[in-house]
Design an enzyme around this catalytic site. Sequence first.
Site, PDB file in Angstrom:
ATOM      1  N   GLY A   1     -25.283 -16.622  36.309  1.00 30.36           N
ATOM      2  CA  GLY A   1     -24.066 -15.839  35.103  1.00 30.36           C
ATOM      3  C   GLY A   1     -23.685 -14.947  35.254  1.00 30.36           C
ATOM      4  O   GLY A   1     -24.679 -13.994  35.919  1.00 30.36           O
TER       5      GLY A   1
ATOM      6  N   GLY B   1     -23.469 -11.540  34.466  1.00 32.75           N
ATOM      7  CA  GLY B   1     -24.095 -11.088  33.254  1.00 32.75           C
ATOM      8  C   GLY B   1     -23.292  -9.527  32.775  1.00 32.75           C
ATOM      9  O   GLY B   1     -24.045  -9.278  31.775  1.00 32.75           O
ATOM     10  N   ARG B   2     -22.716  -9.096  34.162  1.00 35.39           N
ATOM     11  CA  ARG B   2     -21.215  -7.809  33.743  1.00 35.39           C
ATOM     12  C   ARG B   2     -20.453  -8.131  33.526  1.00 35.39           C
ATOM     13  O   ARG B   2     -20.076  -6.997  34.376  1.00 35.39           O
ATOM     14  CB  ARG B   2     -22.691  -6.362  34.096  1.00 35.39           C
ATOM     15  CG  ARG B   2     -23.224  -6.946  34.990  1.00 35.39           C
ATOM     16  CD  ARG B   2     -23.791  -5.427  36.454  1.00 35.39           C
ATOM     17  NE  ARG B   2     -24.528  -6.457  37.112  1.00 35.39           N
ATOM     18  CZ  ARG B   2     -25.026  -4.605  38.346  1.00 35.39           C
ATOM     19  NH1 ARG B   2     -24.901  -3.414  37.223  1.00 35.39           N
ATOM     20  NH2 ARG B   2     -25.144  -5.685  39.106  1.00 35.39           N
TER      21      ARG B   2
ATOM     22  N   ASP C   1     -28.633  -5.156  30.635  1.00 35.02           N
ATOM     23  CA  ASP C   1     -27.202  -4.621  29.628  1.00 35.02           C
ATOM     24  C   ASP C   1     -25.969  -4.658  29.005  1.00 35.02           C
ATOM     25  O   ASP C   1     -24.586  -3.939  29.255  1.00 35.02           O
ATOM     26  CB  ASP C   1     -27.968  -3.628  29.626  1.00 35.02           C
ATOM     27  CG  ASP C   1     -27.760  -2.372  30.266  1.00 35.02           C
ATOM     28  OD1 ASP C   1     -27.068  -3.150  32.127  1.00 35.02           O
ATOM     29  OD2 ASP C   1     -27.967  -1.415  31.226  1.00 35.02           O
TER      30      ASP C   1
ATOM     31  N   ASP D   1     -26.382 -17.190  44.614  1.00 41.39           N
ATOM     32  CA  ASP D   1     -24.809 -17.010  43.210  1.00 41.39           C
ATOM     33  C   ASP D   1     -24.575 -15.548  43.645  1.00 41.39           C
ATOM     34  O   ASP D   1     -22.689 -14.998  43.520  1.00 41.39           O
ATOM     35  CB  ASP D   1     -25.872 -16.095  42.303  1.00 41.39           C
ATOM     36  CG  ASP D   1     -26.772 -15.393  42.683  1.00 41.39           C
ATOM     37  OD1 ASP D   1     -27.848 -15.983  43.229  1.00 41.39           O
ATOM     38  OD2 ASP D   1     -26.654 -14.559  41.908  1.00 41.39           O
ATOM     39  N   ASN D   2     -24.138 -14.616  45.246  1.00 39.42           N
ATOM     40  CA  ASN D   2     -24.420 -14.096  45.953  1.00 39.42           C
ATOM     41  C   ASN D   2     -23.109 -14.583  47.138  1.00 39.42           C
ATOM     42  O   ASN D   2     -22.820 -13.560  48.147  1.00 39.42           O
ATOM     43  CB  ASN D   2     -24.976 -12.368  46.201  1.00 39.42           C
ATOM     44  CG  ASN D   2     -25.453 -12.202  45.040  1.00 39.42           C
ATOM     45  OD1 ASN D   2     -25.124 -12.430  43.800  1.00 39.42           O
ATOM     46  ND2 ASN D   2     -26.425 -11.147  45.519  1.00 39.42           N
TER      47      ASN D   2
ATOM     48  N   ASP E   1     -20.595  -8.813  45.675  1.00 38.73           N
ATOM     49  CA  ASP E   1     -21.712  -8.599  45.313  1.00 38.73           C
ATOM     50  C   ASP E   1     -22.856  -7.427  45.668  1.00 38.73           C
ATOM     51  O   ASP E   1     -23.388  -8.009  46.448  1.00 38.73           O
ATOM     52  CB  ASP E   1     -22.484  -9.500  44.476  1.00 38.73           C
ATOM     53  CG  ASP E   1     -22.165 -10.498  42.899  1.00 38.73           C
ATOM     54  OD1 ASP E   1     -20.904 -10.076  43.088  1.00 38.73           O
ATOM     55  OD2 ASP E   1     -22.952 -10.909  42.624  1.00 38.73           O
TER      56      ASP E   1
HETATM   57  P1  AMP Z   1     -27.042  -9.108  41.511  1.00 39.73           P
HETATM   58  O1  AMP Z   1     -28.197  -8.949  41.890  1.00 39.73           O
HETATM   59  O2  AMP Z   1     -25.775  -8.221  40.990  1.00 39.73           O
HETATM   60  O3  AMP Z   1     -26.463  -9.887  42.285  1.00 39.73           O
HETATM   61  O4  AMP Z   1     -27.326 -10.477  39.704  1.00 39.73           O
HETATM   62  C1  AMP Z   1     -28.376 -11.598  39.490  1.00 39.73           C
HETATM   63  C2  AMP Z   1     -27.204 -12.274  38.364  1.00 39.73           C
HETATM   64  O5  AMP Z   1     -28.314 -10.584  37.449  1.00 39.73           O
HETATM   65  C3  AMP Z   1     -26.742 -11.844  37.636  1.00 39.73           C
HETATM   66  O6  AMP Z   1     -26.654 -13.185  36.943  1.00 39.73           O
HETATM   67  C4  AMP Z   1     -26.135 -10.576  36.933  1.00 39.73           C
HETATM   68  O7  AMP Z   1     -24.753 -11.131  35.975  1.00 39.73           O
HETATM   69  C5  AMP Z   1     -26.961 -10.424  36.698  1.00 39.73           C
HETATM   70  N1  AMP Z   1     -27.519  -8.704  36.404  1.00 39.73           N
HETATM   71  C6  AMP Z   1     -27.518  -8.340  37.087  1.00 39.73           C
HETATM   72  N2  AMP Z   1     -27.655  -6.312  37.127  1.00 39.73           N
HETATM   73  C7  AMP Z   1     -27.072  -6.779  35.073  1.00 39.73           C
HETATM   74  C8  AMP Z   1     -27.038  -5.822  34.057  1.00 39.73           C
HETATM   75  N3  AMP Z   1     -26.991  -5.307  34.422  1.00 39.73           N
HETATM   76  N4  AMP Z   1     -27.329  -6.595  32.572  1.00 39.73           N
HETATM   77  C9  AMP Z   1     -26.842  -7.778  32.733  1.00 39.73           C
HETATM   78  N5  AMP Z   1     -26.652  -9.184  34.353  1.00 39.73           N
HETATM   79  C10 AMP Z   1     -26.932  -8.611  35.077  1.00 39.73           C
HETATM   80 MG    MG Z   2     -24.841 -11.310  42.506  1.00 38.87          MG
END
Ligand code: AMP
Ligand code: MG
Length: 485
Positions: A95, A97-98, A130, A257-258, A267
């Site tokens: 989901g 997350g940020r 965070d 998810d990307n 992403d």
């Molecule tokens: P990503 O690798 O950036 O595609 O992130 C994978 C998952 O981790 C996604 O659900 C992001 O929203 C979550 N995520 C990545 N970095 C953070 C962060 N600093 N705080 C909260 N969620 C994160």
């Molecule tokens: Mg992502």
Amino acid sequence: MTLKPLVKLAELNFTNRIINYSTTLFTKVQSTPLTNPVCLHVNCDLLNFLGIESSEKNKPSFTRFINGDLDFEGPTFVSSSYSGHQFGHYVPRLGDGRAIMLGEIQNQNGDFFELQLKGAGLTPFSRSGDGRAVVRSSVREYLASAHLKALGIPTTEALSLLYGSDDVYREEIEKAAIVLRVSESFLRFGHYQYLAHTDQLLELKALVDFTIDHYFAEFKDHPNRYILFFQSVVKNTAKLFAKWQAVGFCHGVLNTDNMSILGLTIDYGPFGFLDSLDQDHICNHSDHEGRYSFGNQPAIGLWNLEQLGEALKSLITDADLKRTLETYSTIFKVEYKRLLKNKLGFNKSVDSDDEFLQMTLNMLAMTQIDYTQFFRELSHYQINKKYSFASTPEVVNFFTQYEARLALEDSTSIERLTQMLCVNPKFILRNYIAQIAIENYEKSPEILDQIFKVLVSPYEEWPELNHWSFPAPDQYKFMTVSCSS
Ligand code: AMP
Ligand code: MG
């Protein structure tokens, strides 16, 4: 057609059509703005394209807006649930997350665009994170998305880049930033996977219907709408991956998810552009097995589409899914070949083309000539018939065969040169260039601006900014990029 006039921020009309469709996917959230926000950069062309007056960007209210600190009514802040396969393993709950979606706005042409803040604080999907993004990764995403757009590669975009004084803890302490991202849609394969895996099949159907009605409207009333939709996703994804391979872009984290349902680059994390051609190149130093190496990307695209197909099983038969997935590799190959031929200045098709392209790629891999510089120089070669690369046997052989192949073309040198200079960029976002922008963002923001300028018009010569076209200087040669962002 008469365009609607540009508007002020506070006059924007926000809608959020998707929320009405999908009752379980979105959750209302609140942003946590950064402290002492500074607007570092705004993509002015995109601002106007979205229908917003240029002068808005200089106002304090704009800085508040891109910091998620709203002083006008309109947007509904939401984050969404999705799941996905990360490095091949299914993770049931990821989901936003940020990421916080502010809703959609309509530009002067009447087209809808979603606005999303990345790094504006915790959401119910933050898990152990965070909710923040660091300046380093935000500068990279900001530059890269504008650059890919300019290279003709489908991508989400970024309207603005803002930083604050807040500390963020990664491998070391860094500063926080927020990017305001823009896209027709931020829907990912993971959204469909989430609804399928949690058995919310009516919701899934509603989401697919929404997607077709809004983004694949040509199939809206077709009896085979679901198959046609999946065929389009396969086609768009295959073409996207071919464009990445042709320009030498390595995404780095191709989890499902990307993956954008619209076939956009989404992403940006530890991505990288190749210096020289290396199929085994891994741009993410956390990817120990090389699952997302440069050469593996096309196969991963198919693997990810298979996971999406699995999620759509309640709407499309196995046979139709299989048949559609089988089209991927041909679409990919045709597009990749078309792009490579354009790079070489070939308009005609001859039987030996496949062989010629393979010989070219082998030569580039063997000699490790800079990939971007090679094609740019080739775009000038036809005038003076000189090249600067070491005359290794592979290079000499290439040019002998190239001369012979060019003789089969009808176009004049000038025509080819003009065409090739529009497809072979002079400037690409090499990691060291992003790094220099990052190291100087506070004390010399004009460097970021200069870099932005060449990256958004990478086919121009920009003689006074020539140095940004050079391969990495020694001190930056062996930089690696981590997943932490
Ligand atoms: P990503 O690798 O950036 O595609 O992130 C994978 C998952 O981790 C996604 O659900 C992001 O929203 C979550 N995520 C990545 N970095 C953070 C962060 N600093 N705080 C909260 N969620 C994160
Ligand atoms: Mg992502």
